[in-house]
Design a protein around this motif. Structure first.
Motif, mmCIF file in Angstrom:
data_model
loop_
_atom_site.group_PDB
_atom_site.id
_atom_site.type_symbol
_atom_site.label_atom_id
_atom_site.label_comp_id
_atom_site.label_asym_id
_atom_site.label_seq_id
_atom_site.Cartn_x
_atom_site.Cartn_y
_atom_site.Cartn_z
ATOM 1 N N PHE A 104 48.079 37.673 45.323
ATOM 2 C CA PHE A 104 47.710 38.734 44.390
ATOM 3 C C PHE A 104 46.708 38.175 43.398
ATOM 4 C CE2 PHE A 104 51.290 36.517 42.638
ATOM 5 C CZ PHE A 104 51.039 36.428 41.272
ATOM 6 N N GLN A 105 45.987 39.068 42.756
ATOM 7 C CA GLN A 105 44.942 38.680 41.815
ATOM 8 C C GLN A 105 45.329 39.057 40.390
ATOM 9 O OE1 GLN A 105 41.218 40.423 43.021
ATOM 10 N NE2 GLN A 105 40.898 38.965 44.702
ATOM 11 N N VAL A 106 44.800 38.249 39.465
ATOM 12 C CA VAL A 106 44.979 38.499 38.038
ATOM 13 C C VAL A 106 43.614 38.389 37.379
ATOM 14 C CG1 VAL A 106 46.063 37.735 35.898
ATOM 15 C CG2 VAL A 106 47.338 37.634 38.044
ATOM 16 N N VAL A 107 43.207 39.434 36.661
ATOM 17 C CA VAL A 107 41.893 39.434 36.009
ATOM 18 C C VAL A 107 41.976 38.607 34.733
ATOM 19 C CG1 VAL A 107 40.115 40.861 34.944
ATOM 20 C CG2 VAL A 107 41.334 41.684 36.973
ATOM 21 N N ASP A 157 21.544 42.856 30.518
ATOM 22 C CA ASP A 157 23.007 42.942 30.442
ATOM 23 C C ASP A 157 23.594 43.090 31.839
ATOM 24 O OD1 ASP A 157 22.806 42.801 27.708
ATOM 25 O OD2 ASP A 157 22.889 44.981 27.412
ATOM 26 N N LEU A 158 24.667 42.336 32.105
ATOM 27 C CA LEU A 158 25.433 42.433 33.339
ATOM 28 C C LEU A 158 26.913 42.315 33.010
ATOM 29 C CD1 LEU A 158 23.389 40.260 35.885
ATOM 30 C CD2 LEU A 158 23.490 42.755 35.768
ATOM 31 N N ARG A 159 27.722 42.878 33.890
ATOM 32 C CA ARG A 159 29.164 42.799 33.697
ATOM 33 C C ARG A 159 29.701 41.571 34.434
ATOM 34 N NH1 ARG A 159 33.262 45.833 31.976
ATOM 35 N NH2 ARG A 159 31.828 47.580 31.545
ATOM 36 N N LEU A 160 30.354 40.711 33.680
ATOM 37 C CA LEU A 160 30.943 39.494 34.236
ATOM 38 C C LEU A 160 32.433 39.719 34.461
ATOM 39 C CD1 LEU A 160 30.856 36.476 35.016
ATOM 40 C CD2 LEU A 160 31.178 35.938 32.584
ATOM 41 N N ASN A 161 32.852 39.465 35.683
ATOM 42 C CA ASN A 161 34.255 39.639 36.063
ATOM 43 C C ASN A 161 34.772 38.334 36.653
ATOM 44 O OD1 ASN A 161 36.748 40.591 36.707
ATOM 45 N ND2 ASN A 161 36.085 41.886 38.403
ATOM 46 N N ILE A 162 35.844 37.814 36.074
ATOM 47 C CA ILE A 162 36.455 36.571 36.553
ATOM 48 C C ILE A 162 37.931 36.849 36.819
ATOM 49 C CG2 ILE A 162 37.059 34.184 35.987
ATOM 50 C CD1 ILE A 162 34.545 34.037 34.315
ATOM 51 N N TRP A 163 38.398 36.421 37.987
ATOM 52 C CA TRP A 163 39.793 36.657 38.355
ATOM 53 C C TRP A 163 40.401 35.406 38.972
ATOM 54 C CZ3 TRP A 163 35.662 38.758 41.027
ATOM 55 C CH2 TRP A 163 35.507 38.320 42.342
ATOM 56 N N LEU A 164 41.742 35.420 39.071
ATOM 57 C CA LEU A 164 42.508 34.312 39.630
ATOM 58 C C LEU A 164 43.214 34.795 40.875
ATOM 59 C CD1 LEU A 164 42.175 33.621 36.522
ATOM 60 C CD2 LEU A 164 44.248 32.270 36.750
ATOM 61 N N ASP A 165 43.149 34.012 41.933
ATOM 62 C CA ASP A 165 43.892 34.279 43.169
ATOM 63 C C ASP A 165 45.177 33.461 43.149
ATOM 64 O OD1 ASP A 165 41.983 36.032 44.260
ATOM 65 O OD2 ASP A 165 40.785 34.344 44.977
ATOM 66 N N ASN A 166 46.303 34.159 43.069
ATOM 67 C CA ASN A 166 47.613 33.505 43.025
ATOM 68 C C ASN A 166 48.374 33.793 44.315
ATOM 69 O OD1 ASN A 166 47.095 32.637 40.377
ATOM 70 N ND2 ASN A 166 47.824 34.584 39.551
#
Length: 255
Positions: free
Chosen positions: A136-139, A120-129
C-alpha cells in the motif's frame, strides 16, 4: 419444550457472536496499518524551490503507529501539471527495504533532479509499504512547487571547469583539422658539412703569390713541378754559357 427452546436460543446467540467476532478479526487483518509520513525541504530552501540541473534534497519522516510489522519498500515521486494534473515526469525511486518499528519515527533523505522550464508544477512524493504480502502507498508530500534556473556566478567552479573542458575539446578538434586539411610545409635539407675558410694567398718578397698545395689538384702540381724543372735546367745552361763567354774574354785580354 421450553428446555429445547432455551438451548436453541443459546446456540443461536453463540453462533451470532462467533460470526461477528470472526468478521471483526478479518476486518482488522485486511485493514491497512496506520503509517504516517511527511516530507520537507531543508532549512536552506525555505521557499521550496526546485532548481534545474541540481540535486534537490528532501527529508522524508515516516512512523508506524500500528502494532503490525510494516516494511518501507521504496520512496518515489512525480511532477504533474498543477491545473490539468497531467504527468510531466516520474522521479527516481529510492529503494529502502527497512522494517518500521512500532511508534518509532525514522528519517530518510530523498534526492531528485529536475529539467523543466521555469514555472509551477505539482510535486507528489509517496512511500511504498508492505505488510506480509500486501502493498500500500502513503502520501508524504503533495504541493505546488516553483521550478527555477540556477543562479549564475563567474566564480562558480562547476561552470568554470565546464567551460575549460569545452574549450580544450574545441581546441583539440581545431588542431586536428589544421593538421589534416592544411598541407604541411616542405622541410629544406641543410648540408651538414660546412665549408672551411680558405687560406688567403700571400705575396712573397719576390713578387710571386704564395699558395697552399693541398687545395690544388695533383695533376696541376705535376705540371707545375715539371715546368719548374725545365726553367731550372734552362737557367743553368744559360748561366754556364755566360760564364764560358766571360772566361773567353778574359783569356783574350791576357793575350
Amino acid at each position: 419444550m421450553k428446555l429445547h427452546r432455551l438451548v436453541g436460543i443459546t446456540l443461536s446467540a453463540f453462533t451470532v457472536s462467533l460470526l461477528v467476532g470472526t468478521q471483526t478479526v478479518l476486518a482488522q487483518e485486511t485493514k491497512e496499518p496506520e503509517v504516517v509520513a511527511s516530507a520537507a525541504f531543508p532549512e536552506s530552501n525555505a521557499f521550496g524551490l526546485v532548481v534545474n540541473g541540481e540535486r534537490n534534497s528532501m527529508t522524508v519522516t515516516v512512523e508506524n503507529k500500528s502494532d503490525r510489522n510494516v516494511t518501507l519498500v521504496s520512496i518515489a515521486g512525480s511532477l504533474r501539471h498543477p491545473d490539468t494534473d497531467i504527468l510531466m515526469k516520474n522521479l527516481t525511486a529510492l529503494k529502502v527495504g527497512v522494517t518500521l518499528l512500532s511508534k518509532v519515527p525514522i528519517r530518510v533523505p530523498y534526492v531528485f533532479h529536475s529539467e523543466f522550464k521555469p514555472g509551477d508544477l505539482r510535486l507528489n512524493i509517496w512511500l511504498d509499504n508492505a505488510v506480509d504480502s500486501e502493498k500500500f502507498q502513503v502520501v508524504a508530500y503533495d504541493s505546488v512547487v516553483k521550478i527555477v534556473e540556477p543562479e549564475f556566478s563567474i566564480f562558480d567552479f562547476k561552470m568554470i571547469s565546464t567551460y575549460l573542458i569545452a574549450l580544450a575539446f574545441l581546441g583539440g578538434i581545431g588542431y586536428y583539422a589544421y593538421l589534416t586539411l592544411l598541407p604541411q610545409p616542405k622541410k629544406t635539407r641543410t648540408n651538414t658539412a660546412t665549408a672551411q675558410p680558405s687560406t688567403p694567398a700571400t705575396a712573397t718578397a719576390t713578387g710571386t703569390v704564395g699558395y697552399e698545395e693541398e687545395w690544388i689538384a695533383d695533376y696541376h702540381l705535376k705540371k707545375t713541378k715539371t715546368g719548374k724543372k725545365k726553367q731550372n735546367v734552362a737557367s743553368g745552361t744559360s748561366g754556364d754559357e755566360q760564364s764560358a763567354g766571360t772566361e773567353g774574354r778574359k783569356m783574350k785580354g791576357r793575350k
